[in-house]
Design an enzyme around this catalytic site. Sequence first.
Site, PDB file in Angstrom:
ATOM      1  CG  ASP A   1      43.348   6.316  19.104  1.00 55.73           C
ATOM      2  OD1 ASP A   1      42.714   5.935  18.108  1.00 55.73           O
ATOM      3  OD2 ASP A   1      43.116   5.899  20.253  1.00 55.73           O
TER       4      ASP A   1
ATOM      5  N   GLY B   1      62.984  10.931   8.876  1.00 56.53           N
ATOM      6  CA  GLY B   1      63.293   9.590   8.397  1.00 56.53           C
ATOM      7  C   GLY B   1      64.104   8.751   9.352  1.00 56.53           C
TER       8      GLY B   1
ATOM      9  CG  HIS C   1      40.633   2.900  18.952  1.00 55.54           C
ATOM     10  ND1 HIS C   1      41.321   3.746  19.784  1.00 55.54           N
ATOM     11  CD2 HIS C   1      39.661   2.346  19.721  1.00 55.54           C
ATOM     12  CE1 HIS C   1      40.799   3.694  20.996  1.00 55.54           C
ATOM     13  NE2 HIS C   1      39.783   2.852  20.979  1.00 55.54           N
TER      14      HIS C   1
ATOM     15  CB  SER D   1      37.734   4.257  23.513  1.00 53.70           C
ATOM     16  OG  SER D   1      38.907   4.616  22.834  1.00 53.70           O
TER      17      SER D   1
ATOM     18  N   GLY E   1      34.448   0.972  26.154  1.00 57.53           N
ATOM     19  CA  GLY E   1      33.357   1.843  25.735  1.00 57.53           C
ATOM     20  C   GLY E   1      33.580   3.288  26.093  1.00 57.53           C
TER      21      GLY E   1
END
Length: 418
Positions: A185, A314, A155, A258, A256
């Site tokens: 992420d 699924g 991100h 992250s 900050g």
Amino acid sequence: MKVEMAFRKLTVGHRQLPAIGGMALTALATIGTAVAQPNSTHGPNLATRPAGAIQLIGDVASPNGAPGNFADMAERAQPAVIGVISRSVEAKQLRPGLPFGDGPEEDAPNENAPGKGPSGPGGLSPRKSPNAIQSVAMGSGFFISPDGYAVTNSHVVKDSDTATILTSDKKSYSAKVVGRDALSDLALIKVDGRADFSYVKMAERPPRVGDWVLTVGNPFGLGGTVTAGIVSARERELENGPSEGFLQIDAPINSGDSGGPSLDTNGDVIGVNSMIFSPSGGWSGVAFAIPADTVKSVIPQLREKGTVTRASMGAEVQSVTPEIADGLGVENLQGAIIANLQKDGPAVKAGLRSGDVVTSVAGEPIKGATELTKRIHAMAPGSSVQLAMVRAGKQSSVSVTLGQLPNESQQSRPRNPE
């Protein structure tokens, strides 16, 4: 009194529209799992300590395992940790009655600030364009090899193919985004031109609850900052969280940070800082890091092909709670209950239904949705797996031929996608 809580990503954001601050739970706690595949022969071996990596900090450990002083470890770790700045240009969404956007514009970041990106499309500065805004995200990262490969959060660099990195010696470099994976992420970036960067390695084993942890990051864009705490919990399940679960730590983490590392007392990376749980937007003693095992499975794939391949059956699942087990009339039931099924997906073709409870995968019992998701994602698309299940109080089994998790599903990160 009603208290509203929010999960917040740890990126410092600056926009010409209202600044990126805390975001709602649905937008933040959407981190998924990583496929557990062998390390690429083309990438750095994250599980092996190469020459030049941070050494053990045995000289500062007390007999009970607690460090007598964090200073030596911090001094060794800080050169490997970087600030990461990414910029993107977005079309401005106009609202009726607001001819210039949906809110007051902020001052643009300093034009001479390190890492300033190029002008917008056609050479037009985003600041001067009435239909475009410039978004600047500031986070953290860390080198994993001396030749400039570094890990950060997806991100942090999600809308850009390049980034500017700031090292502890106040130098800035241009980096390219090699690959990013929204489900975990995680992102891999690369700085060219040097082969002598300080770096850290992944821990060989997961930490225990109560172990000391040191974090290094770039809070609020201030530069290298060190905090300390302990591991509060492992495999912490959050809505749309990673299938391995988060590490929960109590070291102070802020916007900050992250993408920065959480380190054990050996100076090895046990997690990548990603989110905080906060009623106010600031640190409240509850932070979450992506486990090192996820990093070790995702990053080699990002280096080799820029994406991550995962199997899928699924379905969306959730862990069986005591309340769910009571409602099904089955005592001591553990596993994952199927909540939704993909139309014509592998699970439907195998005969699974909503409400079925998967209790084991390939003969190995599972405790919940986290474990099921992790095992399915780690398998190869096209392979078959035997699932034991409980339906209407009766045990049975079914063989499922797995498909591949689509890229769009990984980007949207639904609840425990199978």
